[in-house]
Design a protein around this motif. Sequence first.
Motif, mmCIF file in Angstrom:
data_model
loop_
_atom_site.group_PDB
_atom_site.id
_atom_site.type_symbol
_atom_site.label_atom_id
_atom_site.label_comp_id
_atom_site.label_asym_id
_atom_site.label_seq_id
_atom_site.Cartn_x
_atom_site.Cartn_y
_atom_site.Cartn_z
ATOM 1 N N LYS A 54 0.826 -1.213 0.000
ATOM 2 C CA LYS A 54 0.000 0.000 0.000
ATOM 3 C C LYS A 54 0.861 1.264 0.000
ATOM 4 C CE LYS A 54 -2.245 -1.072 3.688
ATOM 5 N NZ LYS A 54 -3.122 -0.947 4.881
ATOM 6 N N GLY A 55 1.809 1.327 0.923
ATOM 7 C CA GLY A 55 2.632 2.521 1.022
ATOM 8 C C GLY A 55 3.429 2.779 -0.239
ATOM 9 N N GLY A 69 2.443 17.494 -12.843
ATOM 10 C CA GLY A 69 2.011 18.856 -12.544
ATOM 11 C C GLY A 69 0.698 18.948 -11.810
ATOM 12 N N TYR A 70 0.188 17.834 -11.300
ATOM 13 C CA TYR A 70 -1.065 17.878 -10.545
ATOM 14 C C TYR A 70 -0.793 18.090 -9.066
ATOM 15 C CZ TYR A 70 -3.547 16.316 -14.701
ATOM 16 O OH TYR A 70 -4.074 16.234 -15.963
ATOM 17 N N ARG A 71 -1.627 18.894 -8.456
ATOM 18 C CA ARG A 71 -1.522 19.136 -7.014
ATOM 19 C C ARG A 71 -2.071 17.899 -6.303
ATOM 20 N NH1 ARG A 71 -0.159 22.981 -3.530
ATOM 21 N NH2 ARG A 71 -1.531 23.604 -1.800
ATOM 22 N N THR A 72 -1.182 17.164 -5.673
ATOM 23 C CA THR A 72 -1.484 15.817 -5.186
ATOM 24 C C THR A 72 -1.345 15.743 -3.680
ATOM 25 O OG1 THR A 72 -0.620 14.919 -7.265
ATOM 26 C CG2 THR A 72 -0.871 13.381 -5.432
ATOM 27 N N ALA A 73 -2.336 15.136 -3.031
ATOM 28 C CA ALA A 73 -2.309 14.961 -1.580
ATOM 29 C C ALA A 73 -2.305 13.474 -1.250
ATOM 30 C CB ALA A 73 -3.522 15.633 -0.943
ATOM 31 N N CYS A 74 -1.667 13.126 -0.132
ATOM 32 C CA CYS A 74 -1.611 11.737 0.321
ATOM 33 C C CYS A 74 -1.972 11.663 1.798
ATOM 34 C CB CYS A 74 -0.216 11.148 0.143
ATOM 35 S SG CYS A 74 0.345 11.054 -1.555
ATOM 36 N N TYR A 75 -2.768 10.653 2.129
ATOM 37 C CA TYR A 75 -3.044 10.332 3.529
ATOM 38 C C TYR A 75 -2.609 8.896 3.763
ATOM 39 C CZ TYR A 75 -5.605 9.154 7.790
ATOM 40 O OH TYR A 75 -5.930 8.724 9.054
ATOM 41 N N THR A 76 -1.652 8.700 4.653
ATOM 42 C CA THR A 76 -1.101 7.368 4.918
ATOM 43 C C THR A 76 -0.985 7.149 6.422
ATOM 44 O OG1 THR A 76 1.172 8.197 4.816
ATOM 45 C CG2 THR A 76 0.223 7.342 2.764
ATOM 46 N N SER A 77 -0.789 5.905 6.793
ATOM 47 C CA SER A 77 -0.574 5.575 8.203
ATOM 48 C C SER A 77 0.091 4.204 8.287
ATOM 49 C CB SER A 77 -1.904 5.562 8.963
ATOM 50 O OG SER A 77 -2.746 4.525 8.456
ATOM 51 N N PRO A 78 0.788 3.944 9.411
ATOM 52 C CA PRO A 78 1.155 4.904 10.449
ATOM 53 C C PRO A 78 2.327 5.756 9.983
ATOM 54 C CG PRO A 78 2.071 2.762 10.971
ATOM 55 C CD PRO A 78 1.262 2.580 9.713
ATOM 56 N N GLU A 85 3.772 13.264 8.844
ATOM 57 C CA GLU A 85 3.998 12.446 7.644
ATOM 58 C C GLU A 85 2.702 11.863 7.096
ATOM 59 O OE1 GLU A 85 6.654 9.331 8.825
ATOM 60 O OE2 GLU A 85 8.008 10.725 9.848
ATOM 61 N N ARG A 86 1.680 11.750 7.928
ATOM 62 C CA ARG A 86 0.422 11.129 7.502
ATOM 63 C C ARG A 86 -0.348 11.998 6.509
ATOM 64 N NH1 ARG A 86 -2.134 7.547 12.001
ATOM 65 N NH2 ARG A 86 -0.334 6.930 13.246
ATOM 66 N N ILE A 87 -0.172 13.296 6.589
ATOM 67 C CA ILE A 87 -0.980 14.237 5.809
ATOM 68 C C ILE A 87 -0.025 15.091 4.978
ATOM 69 C CG2 ILE A 87 -2.685 16.099 5.925
ATOM 70 C CD1 ILE A 87 -3.416 15.012 8.755
ATOM 71 N N VAL A 88 0.013 14.823 3.681
ATOM 72 C CA VAL A 88 1.021 15.437 2.812
ATOM 73 C C VAL A 88 0.349 16.049 1.583
ATOM 74 C CG1 VAL A 88 3.015 14.945 1.334
ATOM 75 C CG2 VAL A 88 2.817 13.851 3.577
ATOM 76 N N VAL A 141 -5.924 3.034 3.170
ATOM 77 C CA VAL A 141 -6.723 2.414 4.215
ATOM 78 C C VAL A 141 -5.817 2.004 5.369
ATOM 79 C CG1 VAL A 141 -8.030 0.317 4.755
ATOM 80 C CG2 VAL A 141 -8.567 1.627 2.688
ATOM 81 N N GLY A 142 -6.292 2.206 6.595
ATOM 82 C CA GLY A 142 -5.505 1.802 7.745
ATOM 83 C C GLY A 142 -5.582 0.306 7.993
ATOM 84 N N MET A 143 -6.798 -0.228 8.055
ATOM 85 C CA MET A 143 -6.990 -1.658 8.274
ATOM 86 C C MET A 143 -8.267 -2.106 7.563
ATOM 87 S SD MET A 143 -7.440 -3.822 11.818
ATOM 88 C CE MET A 143 -9.176 -3.367 12.025
ATOM 89 N N GLY A 144 -8.177 -3.160 6.782
ATOM 90 C CA GLY A 144 -9.361 -3.677 6.108
ATOM 91 C C GLY A 144 -9.770 -2.785 4.957
ATOM 92 N N GLY A 145 -10.946 -2.203 5.054
ATOM 93 C CA GLY A 145 -11.451 -1.346 3.993
ATOM 94 C C GLY A 145 -12.906 -0.998 4.216
ATOM 95 N N ARG A 146 -13.741 -2.006 4.310
ATOM 96 C CA ARG A 146 -15.187 -1.799 4.388
ATOM 97 C C ARG A 146 -15.563 -0.900 5.553
ATOM 98 N NH1 ARG A 146 -19.435 -4.624 6.952
ATOM 99 N NH2 ARG A 146 -17.883 -6.012 7.881
#
Length: 434
Positions: A54-55, A69-78, A85-88, A141-146
């Motif tokens: 995933k990472g 050239g797209y303004r791109t955001a990422c949310y990851t964990s941990p 680092e989680r919110i970029v 996704v942190g864990m699973g998905g649904r």
Amino acid sequence: MRFNSLPQWLAWQEKLHFTEIDPGLDRIRAVWQQMYADKKLPFRVVTVAGTNGKGSSVALLASILSAAGYRTACYTSPHLLRYNERIVVDGQPATDLQICEAFDRIDTARGDVSLSYFEFATLAAADIFCRQDIDIAILEVGMGGRLDAVNLFDADIALITPIGLDHTVWLGDTRELIGIEKAGIMRAQHPVVCSESSPPSTVIEIAHQLAAPAYIAAKDFTYQSQSDVWHWQNKQYQFDALPHPALLGCYQFQNSAAVLQVISLLKDSGMTKITETAIRNGLQQVRLAGRFQKIDGPVTHIFDVTHNQQGAENLAKLLREISCEGKTHAVIAMLRDKDSRAVFDALLPVIDNWFIGGLTGDRGQSAEDLAAGLQGKIANDRVHLQDTVEQAYNTAAEYAVTGDRILIFGSFHTVEAIMRHIPEFINEPLSVSA
């Protein structure tokens, strides 16, 4: 504002909810509706679920989209070293002030609704992204998905990476059951990309039920790797002689191939600035700490957050591929809810000595309990136990001589602990594959 600093906010959140893990969308949905009324985000969303990769997939996608050239955001964990680092956005972590202000807005909106640490993080990321005029967000996704908090938001494209056995208490103890949870990120009539050539049948069945076009590795897109280049194609596009992704490991071709299928779908949906040049640049420029992060020296150090059987098998293969003139010493500490025996079994053939430490915290495992997974499998003089992972590393460093390598792995907590213990490693450049 309830608190003035990020550490204060985080310490409070850790104790606010009655349990660390509490799957479900009702609480987070109620708070989001108070904040924004409609959960639809004003930008495209790619949601990434799976057990391994995933990472890497998030990093590859973001690198290519940013190169286009797209303004791109990422949310990851941990996170490894800093919560930010989680919110970029555009490669830059959110500031403490941005996160604290988002937490304050969430706290005001939630009323008496109790939120978990991860739910606060997810809402903060979405709130910050809504204020940053971004083009696309990649949500991990942190864990699973649904029932994961990230699934509050509708994915324009779902990416499901390889599925293995992890978090079995929460997600099920077979790939088919876990597949049901991962498939929960799909949306009706929106595409899903699977990194695996043989994903669990439940994933395909749910895609069919949702009329979600499914793109499966080796069927709908293919790749061929060579020593210095690789080639990728689907029905619409063909990219020849691409540079290797700048993330070590042959499994990164599998991750990259699925990412290019996502990229092709984004191109077809109107993101026409994604050129072959952007793809090439993105593959070469991608960076990701803690994924076979190799730091050369008299004794090579390798940091890897691998913590399950599938990841350990990939790690063992990569250790075989990268030559070492000396011995390989493993420094390991793991959370107690992980299948450590399967991890040991995968890596036993490629590790000379084991240095086992304990992890603190509610989910941490003692060195003695972890070492039980090695009992009877190797000679006792190859196993060294210490109370902490830092002490385990110190012992490994005493054993290591020039030409050896030290592998630090088993958890994000393990890698973080040693990076903080040896701060000169924190800012080392990440290795790039040849």
